[in-house]
Design a protein around this motif. Structure first.
Motif, mmCIF file in Angstrom:
data_model
loop_
_atom_site.group_PDB
_atom_site.id
_atom_site.type_symbol
_atom_site.label_atom_id
_atom_site.label_comp_id
_atom_site.label_asym_id
_atom_site.label_seq_id
_atom_site.Cartn_x
_atom_site.Cartn_y
_atom_site.Cartn_z
ATOM 1 N N LEU A 124 -26.602 15.985 8.399
ATOM 2 C CA LEU A 124 -26.893 14.451 9.303
ATOM 3 C C LEU A 124 -26.163 13.244 8.237
ATOM 4 O O LEU A 124 -26.419 13.119 7.170
ATOM 5 C CB LEU A 124 -28.325 14.935 9.390
ATOM 6 C CG LEU A 124 -29.197 15.003 10.290
ATOM 7 C CD1 LEU A 124 -28.858 16.453 10.144
ATOM 8 C CD2 LEU A 124 -30.274 15.207 10.743
ATOM 9 N N ASP A 125 -25.702 12.273 8.534
ATOM 10 C CA ASP A 125 -25.503 11.212 8.814
ATOM 11 C C ASP A 125 -24.046 11.108 7.556
ATOM 12 O O ASP A 125 -23.867 10.638 6.916
ATOM 13 C CB ASP A 125 -26.791 9.821 8.060
ATOM 14 C CG ASP A 125 -27.230 9.421 9.081
ATOM 15 O OD1 ASP A 125 -26.705 8.956 10.342
ATOM 16 O OD2 ASP A 125 -28.933 9.949 9.715
ATOM 17 N N TYR A 126 -23.169 12.212 7.803
ATOM 18 C CA TYR A 126 -22.417 11.784 6.720
ATOM 19 C C TYR A 126 -21.215 11.114 7.478
ATOM 20 O O TYR A 126 -20.698 11.118 9.107
ATOM 21 C CB TYR A 126 -22.024 13.091 6.787
ATOM 22 C CG TYR A 126 -21.975 14.377 5.807
ATOM 23 C CD1 TYR A 126 -20.995 14.012 4.531
ATOM 24 C CD2 TYR A 126 -23.699 14.358 5.637
ATOM 25 C CE1 TYR A 126 -22.208 15.219 2.730
ATOM 26 C CE2 TYR A 126 -23.699 15.508 4.612
ATOM 27 C CZ TYR A 126 -23.241 15.326 3.291
ATOM 28 O OH TYR A 126 -23.692 16.378 2.417
ATOM 29 N N PRO A 127 -20.117 10.763 6.737
ATOM 30 C CA PRO A 127 -19.164 9.771 7.372
ATOM 31 C C PRO A 127 -17.826 10.750 8.087
ATOM 32 O O PRO A 127 -16.713 10.414 7.933
ATOM 33 C CB PRO A 127 -18.587 8.585 6.316
ATOM 34 C CG PRO A 127 -18.458 10.353 5.347
ATOM 35 C CD PRO A 127 -19.798 10.700 5.727
ATOM 36 N N PHE A 128 -18.320 11.075 9.100
ATOM 37 C CA PHE A 128 -17.343 12.086 9.713
ATOM 38 C C PHE A 128 -18.731 12.664 11.162
ATOM 39 O O PHE A 128 -19.474 13.145 11.100
ATOM 40 C CB PHE A 128 -16.319 13.092 9.152
ATOM 41 C CG PHE A 128 -17.142 14.274 9.536
ATOM 42 C CD1 PHE A 128 -17.498 15.396 9.747
ATOM 43 C CD2 PHE A 128 -18.133 15.012 7.777
ATOM 44 C CE1 PHE A 128 -17.258 16.671 10.006
ATOM 45 C CE2 PHE A 128 -18.894 15.955 7.692
ATOM 46 C CZ PHE A 128 -19.126 16.951 8.460
ATOM 47 N N GLY A 129 -17.778 13.140 11.899
ATOM 48 C CA GLY A 129 -17.909 13.939 13.504
ATOM 49 C C GLY A 129 -17.316 14.750 14.004
ATOM 50 O O GLY A 129 -16.409 14.747 13.519
ATOM 51 N N VAL A 130 -18.303 15.381 14.580
ATOM 52 C CA VAL A 130 -16.779 16.731 15.249
ATOM 53 C C VAL A 130 -15.748 15.607 16.277
ATOM 54 O O VAL A 130 -14.627 17.064 15.817
ATOM 55 C CB VAL A 130 -17.536 16.653 17.024
ATOM 56 C CG1 VAL A 130 -16.657 18.294 16.893
ATOM 57 C CG2 VAL A 130 -19.057 17.973 16.522
ATOM 58 N N SER A 248 -13.917 28.733 5.648
ATOM 59 C CA SER A 248 -13.526 27.120 4.172
ATOM 60 C C SER A 248 -12.915 26.320 4.962
ATOM 61 O O SER A 248 -12.043 26.640 5.780
ATOM 62 C CB SER A 248 -12.612 27.086 3.204
ATOM 63 O OG SER A 248 -13.700 27.855 2.510
ATOM 64 N N PHE A 249 -13.169 24.821 5.020
ATOM 65 C CA PHE A 249 -12.967 23.853 5.221
ATOM 66 C C PHE A 249 -11.870 22.792 4.646
ATOM 67 O O PHE A 249 -12.286 22.703 3.577
ATOM 68 C CB PHE A 249 -13.210 22.417 6.237
ATOM 69 C CG PHE A 249 -13.743 23.600 7.161
ATOM 70 C CD1 PHE A 249 -13.747 23.322 8.617
ATOM 71 C CD2 PHE A 249 -15.201 24.142 7.240
ATOM 72 C CE1 PHE A 249 -13.905 23.590 10.322
ATOM 73 C CE2 PHE A 249 -15.149 24.582 8.901
ATOM 74 C CZ PHE A 249 -14.926 24.213 10.179
ATOM 75 N N SER A 258 -14.813 16.908 1.602
ATOM 76 C CA SER A 258 -16.152 16.704 0.798
ATOM 77 C C SER A 258 -17.087 17.403 1.740
ATOM 78 O O SER A 258 -18.317 17.680 1.168
ATOM 79 C CB SER A 258 -16.441 15.688 0.915
ATOM 80 O OG SER A 258 -16.142 14.961 2.340
ATOM 81 N N ILE A 259 -17.420 17.769 2.799
ATOM 82 C CA ILE A 259 -18.572 18.483 3.681
ATOM 83 C C ILE A 259 -18.774 19.184 3.118
ATOM 84 O O ILE A 259 -19.751 20.069 2.388
ATOM 85 C CB ILE A 259 -18.633 18.074 4.263
ATOM 86 C CG1 ILE A 259 -19.845 18.887 4.957
ATOM 87 C CG2 ILE A 259 -17.535 18.406 5.472
ATOM 88 C CD1 ILE A 259 -21.171 18.539 4.930
#
Length: 320
Positions: A124-130, A248-249, A258-259
């Motif tokens: 939640l609330d990481y600076p990226f989305g799908v 792994s991303f 980072s995530i």
């Protein structure tokens, strides 16, 4: 809101061995897991897969299935995400606790094994989305690696969406041991009557990474957890470890994004699901017998007899 990470088991199925009468095993499972005490009387429900009998609890969100004609299939205990949450949460309200370490110990004692376990990690609330992740994957700024570091090709990724927006994607095949879903949980939970609509409205992004482990991968989980003597904290770390070490991303330099690095840190060194330890079943014994008497073992022996140890070693080096 600040960045948050939540982890849970989303759904699972468990297979129990049967010695004689399947329904006796069913009754023991109901009694041991306090299903009637927590959720009330069972009802007859439609079985899944190749089973022909089933009872259910909580509107069929929990099913216990068996075959009336054979004991070889065992007894299957099936929890949806809703059923699993109801059993644990309502039980807790009644002071009947069945947390994961206790449940795993019970399953191990009964020689049961998972046939499927879904690990859900919510970010939640990481600076990226799908959508942002999709864009970076399309531009190959982000790559997905498998458990041994190979790049997952784009044709293994299937994207889906609604209202002309990307809302998620999958990696791999549904029939494989490991299948990954990544989707926009905020969109899902923003719908009317969604159970977490208030949380969905307050967070900026909510991404779910969900690993579906089946077959031998699922079967290896209980021995691994028992070996590591888990408590609730270690159990959560193990779940995250199973996910982030299977996929792994990474960026184009193959450094974790980072995530994924944050999730790795959250796992506290927990590793991937180990290989299932082989057992000498009848099929394996027959294969070994064939290898030693009529298969490749005989070829190696004949070469050794004809050309000596040096010739045998040269042959093995050539082959392997």
């Amino acid at each position: 809101m600040t960045r948050q990470i939540f982890v849970k088991v989303d759904q699972c199925t468990v297979n129990f061995p049967v010695d004689d009468k399947p329904f006796e095993t069913v009754k023991k499972i109901v009694r041991d897991l306090r299903l009637e005490d927590i959720l009330g009387d069972d009802s007859k429900v439609k079985p899944l897969n190749h089973y022909d009998e089933a009872i259910g609890f909580y509107n069929g969100q929990i099913k216990i299935m068996w075959s009336s004609k054979s004991t070889s299939q065992g007894v299957m205990l099936y929890f949806t995400s809703t059923g699993l949450r109801a059993w644990q949460d309502i039980g807790r309200l009644q002071n009947i606790r069945m947390d994961w370490p206790k449940f795993i110990a019970y399953l191990s004692d009964k020689s049961a094994h998972f046939t499927r376990l879904d690990v859900a990690v919510d970010v939640l609330d990481y600076p990226f989305g799908v959508e942002n992740l999709f864009k970076n994957l399309q531009e190959q700024k982000v790559l997905i690696l498998d458990a041994i570091g190979r790049i997952r090709k784009s044709d293994s990724q299937k994207f889906f969406g609604e209202n002309q927006r990307i809302t998620g994607f999958t990696v791999g095949s549904r029939s494989s041991n490991c299948f990954l879903r990544v989707y926009n949980k905020k969109v899902e939970q923003s719908r009317d009557n969604a159970p977490y609509i208030d949380l969905a409205r307050t967070c900026k992004t909510w991404t779910r990474f969900e690993g579906e482990f089946k077959h031998d991968k699922a079967k290896a989980i209980i021995p691994d957890l028992v070996k590591n003597k888990i408590d609730n904290k270690i159990f959560s770390q193990k779940l995250v470890g199973y996910l982030v070490n299977q996929w792994s991303f990474v960026d184009h330099s193959k450094e974790l994004i980072s995530i994924w690095q944050d999730l790795k840190d959250n796992a506290k060194g927990a590793e991937k699901i180990p290989p299932l330890e082989p057992k000498l079943n009848n099929r394996l014994i027959s294969l070994l017998k064939w290898f030693l008497t009529g298969g490749a073992g005989g070829v190696f022996y004949r070469i050794s007899q004809l050309f000596g140890e040096v010739g045998r070693n040269d042959f093995l080096e050539f082959m392997f």
